[in-house]
Design an enzyme around this catalytic site. Structure first.
Site, mmCIF file in Angstrom:
data_model
loop_
_atom_site.group_PDB
_atom_site.id
_atom_site.type_symbol
_atom_site.label_atom_id
_atom_site.label_comp_id
_atom_site.label_asym_id
_atom_site.label_seq_id
_atom_site.Cartn_x
_atom_site.Cartn_y
_atom_site.Cartn_z
ATOM 1 C CB THR A 72 -10.898 -1.431 -1.687
ATOM 2 O OG1 THR A 72 -10.043 -0.980 -0.632
ATOM 3 C CG2 THR A 72 -11.446 -0.234 -2.444
ATOM 4 C CD GLN A 178 -6.366 -3.672 10.827
ATOM 5 O OE1 GLN A 178 -5.437 -4.416 11.121
ATOM 6 N NE2 GLN A 178 -6.323 -2.858 9.772
ATOM 7 C CB SER A 198 -8.459 -7.269 3.772
ATOM 8 O OG SER A 198 -7.229 -7.073 3.109
ATOM 9 N N GLY A 199 -7.620 -10.229 2.310
ATOM 10 C CA GLY A 199 -6.681 -11.333 2.328
ATOM 11 C C GLY A 199 -5.313 -10.956 2.860
ATOM 12 C CG HIS A 200 -3.447 -7.058 2.048
ATOM 13 N ND1 HIS A 200 -2.905 -6.124 2.900
ATOM 14 C CD2 HIS A 200 -4.548 -6.470 1.511
ATOM 15 C CE1 HIS A 200 -3.635 -5.019 2.867
ATOM 16 N NE2 HIS A 200 -4.638 -5.210 2.039
ATOM 17 C CB CYS A 323 -6.570 5.871 2.566
ATOM 18 S SG CYS A 323 -6.749 4.184 1.972
#
Length: 377
Positions: A72, A178, A198-200, A323
């Site tokens: 983000t 994604q 995104s890391g997670h 979200c």
């Protein structure tokens, strides 16, 4: 009760190799990687090794990787930085993540490009949107296009979108949050200015992300006040978290193909089982799709009831995007596709998923859906 986690599209469990790397990094001397003493140089070495691993996963140069606190942050900083550098219209597909839509809306200059019922954008429609803006005398600051959708898994024709934008002198931001770790990505061959991951979502720690900025491209940074990350993101780097992300990326550089094949096998089982239940519509493109994600529309039933039923059966699943559903609002992605935006179910697998997880879901879902439908009669 044995739990079955089928919500990898929201976040993936931390990979053991990332956990070990994080723990080992915590044992390094406390130091600012920007200092030239021994402790600082030790921290710098660990940070740069992690940067090389992240770069290798997506085919970028290490010098092009900026560590961030999330995808983000990377998306918002790129959109606002591009707008600050060249105020103008942000052209984005109608199925972008809420971080893209919201950041672009705050510029007051967002133009959305429609998609078809499978969530696929036509590159020529992107080109037409740029042409319309430029003919009207308006500058286009940036084109935003996902590599693959976070709700339905549709993979976009990003190479064609980038080519159309480049031919018109416009930079492109590709959101690969994604897709990274599920599809092979080669930033150099795409010749794109910005890529976000995104890391997670790929098994790294929460609170990590990365922004790839092509060599020679500069935009004003979102976070200012220091010279960290080559003056592209101020603030002391979270070295242990970056090291853990690098470890996850290094593992995926070796295992991505095998993990994608296994994920596709598991989701094919899910699709086949779901197809046997009445009044279920698969969402997303039937072929151009991510290997790990299944999204369907289920007629006549509120998704929250299904998710709660699955949770009671020991299964974690989701409806639409995080979200959107946390506010109990219809999914903007599904609305843009022209499908039922109120009754979706998303199941997703990953590096630790097994056939037992799929068995549990296929055993529970027909019973849960049948029970809920019987209450409506």
């Amino acid at each position: 009760m044995t739990r079955h986690y089928l919500d990898y599209a929201s976040t993936a469990p931390l990979r053991p190799i990332a956990r070990a790397a994080f723990t080992q990094a915590l044992d390094l001397p406390a130091a600012d990687p920007g200092r030239i003493h021994e402790e600082g140089m030790t921290a710098r070495q660990a940070l740069e090794l992690a940067r090389e691993s992240v770069a290798s996963l997506v085919g970028a140069r290490a010098s092009e990787v900026i560590f961030t606190a999330s995808a983000t942050e990377a998306l918002v900083s790129t959109i606002w930085g591009s707008f600050d550098a060249t105020p103008g219209t942000i052209v984005a597909t109608a199925v972008e993540h809420s971080a893209v839509r919201t950041a672009a809306e705050r510029t007051g200059r967002l133009r959305l490009v429609p998609v078809d019922r499978t969530g696929l954008v036509d590159p020529d429609a992107v080109a037409d949107a740029i042409d319309d803006e430029q003919r009207a005398g308006r500058t286009v600051s940036l084109v935003c296009c996902q590599l693959a959708n976070h709700e339905v898994g549709t993979v976009q024709p990003v190479a064609e979108v980038i080519a159309r934008a480049k031919a018109r002198g416009v930079r492109t931001l590709i959101d690969a949050a994604q897709a990274a770790g599920r599809l092979t990505i080669d930033v150099r061959s795409l010749d794109v200015e910005f890529v976000v991951l995104s890391g997670h979502k790929l098994g790294g720690p929460p609170g990590t992300g990365a922004l790839m900025v092509r060599r020679g491209v500069r935009v004003p940074p979102l976070l200012v006040g220091g010279e960290q990350e080559r003056a592209r993101r101020a603030g002391l780097e979270n070295m242990p978290a970056a090291v853990a992300l690098g470890a996850a990326a290094a593992e995926l550089s070796e295992t991505l193909d095998a993990e994608a094949v296994e994920s596709a096998r598991l989701t094919d089982r899910l699709r086949a089982g779901l197809a046997a239940i009445d009044e279920i519509e698969p969402y997303g493109h039937p072929e151009q799709r991510l290997p790990h994600l299944v999204c369907v529309g289920i007629a006549d039933i509120e998704p929250q009831a299904i998710i709660l039923g699955l949770d009671r059966a020991g299964i974690a699943a989701h409806s639409g995007s995080a979200c959107a559903s946390e506010g109990l609002e219809p999914s903007p992605v599904l609305e843009a596709m022209g499908v039922d935006a109120h009754r979706s179910l998303r199941l997703s697998v990953g590096w630790a998923s097994t056939d037992a997880d799929i068995d549990a879901a296929l055993d529970a879902l027909p019973r849960i859906i049948g029970d809920l439908r019987s209450l409506r009669r």
